[in-house]
Design an enzyme around this catalytic site. Sequence first.
Site, PDB file in Angstrom:
ATOM      1  N   GLY A  11      33.267  28.292  50.960  1.00  0.00           N
ATOM      2  CA  GLY A  11      34.234  27.324  50.431  1.00  0.00           C
ATOM      3  C   GLY A  11      35.276  26.958  51.478  1.00  0.00           C
ATOM      4  N   GLY A  37      31.141  25.600  47.166  1.00  0.00           N
ATOM      5  CA  GLY A  37      31.097  25.831  48.612  1.00  0.00           C
ATOM      6  C   GLY A  37      29.935  25.058  49.214  1.00  0.00           C
ATOM      7  CG  ASP A  57      27.074  33.418  39.894  1.00  0.00           C
ATOM      8  OD1 ASP A  57      28.223  33.889  40.043  1.00  0.00           O
ATOM      9  OD2 ASP A  57      26.752  32.709  38.929  1.00  0.00           O
ATOM     10  CB  VAL A  58      30.348  37.412  43.080  1.00  0.00           C
ATOM     11  CG1 VAL A  58      29.914  37.356  44.530  1.00  0.00           C
ATOM     12  CG2 VAL A  58      31.449  36.407  42.782  1.00  0.00           C
ATOM     13  N   GLY A 103      34.187  46.714  41.408  1.00  0.00           N
ATOM     14  CA  GLY A 103      33.192  47.798  41.328  1.00  0.00           C
ATOM     15  C   GLY A 103      32.601  48.077  42.701  1.00  0.00           C
ATOM     16  CE1 TYR A 146      41.131  28.834  40.344  1.00  0.00           C
ATOM     17  CE2 TYR A 146      43.361  27.966  40.232  1.00  0.00           C
ATOM     18  CZ  TYR A 146      42.339  28.537  40.954  1.00  0.00           C
ATOM     19  OH  TYR A 146      42.524  28.827  42.295  1.00  0.00           O
ATOM     20  CE  LYS A 150      41.438  32.381  41.267  1.00  0.00           C
ATOM     21  NZ  LYS A 150      40.726  33.115  42.328  1.00  0.00           N
ATOM     22  CE1 TYR A 160      37.903  47.916  37.347  1.00  0.00           C
ATOM     23  CE2 TYR A 160      36.956  49.032  39.246  1.00  0.00           C
ATOM     24  CZ  TYR A 160      36.808  48.485  37.991  1.00  0.00           C
ATOM     25  OH  TYR A 160      35.578  48.484  37.379  1.00  0.00           O
ATOM     26  CB  THR A 176      45.963  25.898  51.036  1.00  0.00           C
ATOM     27  OG1 THR A 176      46.965  26.886  50.736  1.00  0.00           O
ATOM     28  CG2 THR A 176      45.529  26.071  52.476  1.00  0.00           C
TER      29      THR A 176
END
Length: 312
Positions: A11, A37, A57-58, A103, A146, A150, A160, A176
């Site tokens: 991206g 991306g 794809d995460v 993880g 979104y 987030k 975590y 940005t």
Amino acid sequence: MARIVVTGGAGFLGSNLVRALLDRGDEVVVLDNLLTGSESNIEELFSHQHFTFKKHDVSNHIWVPGPVDAVMHLASPASPVDFERIPIQILEVGSLGTLNCLGLAREKGAKFFLNSTSEVYGDPLVHPQPETYWGNVNPNGPRSVYDEAKRFAEALTLAYHRHHGVDVRIVRTFNTYGPLMRPDDGRVVSNFITQALRGEPLTVYGDGTQTRSFCYVTDQIDGQLALLDSDYVLPVNIGNDKEFTMLELAEHVVAITNSSGGVVHEPLPKDDPMQRRPDLDVANRELGWSPKVPLREGLEKTTAYFATVLGL
Ligand code: UDP
């Protein structure tokens, strides 16, 4: 030299970050599903001996062989036009994607770096926005996919840290811009510059008095690397604290491009924040970082980039 997994590495921000990491000698593994991306952002890196790309794809389980020193989670569509187009994928990558990345970091004993956003402040009632401000987010409006993803990602990251002892960093990225942005990204800087280069009118939403504070991408990446290398675990704003109205931005773009297309007003999107400017005290104090590139200089560089990409 560290071995760093970068999600969303194809991206706009990711591909700029990956270059900076490789330049300083790190080894980089990019995971990106290429939803927003682009392979063209990274194809010149394919021959680099310290660079690996895996299309993935995460939001699905992640498996990376070998040791990992840091997982930097940048993957997410981030333009308001994407919030309408692919809302479920945005919620998935912010929630399931963040869970999978945490993880992986936990399993590898790696540092976890979350790319969060100034959108966690919503349409802010406190100005400028310090990290201690809790925000003013519509939890079910069009931007919530979104913003809330987030906010959830930040909560998960710190859970975590507190519960599993994972070493974490959280950057809140403010608007940005710069090279490797998609020309059709839909955000204001890319829209205005590509419209001006084509001689089309610049589309100002609403009356154009709403403000943003625009950070040039090299400043943004320098700030994010300073945070990665620091010991600071709470969220840090990284952006530019010079604030402009959209009409002022349009004037700069018209002056740089000599565009004669003028401007046209279009409706203001729902829940569009009226103002946004980072309070940079934490970044200054904890990271010794502050932005350097003035808007005009950054816009000139970005215009040259788009002119080349579009052949104009
Ligand atoms: N905007 C605009 N014209 C455009 C695109 C955006 O006037 O063609 C405005 C938008 O309404 C917002 C500001 O520019 O007030 C920044 O929008 P962008 O989509 O770049 O990012 P945001 O900060 O809203 O996520």
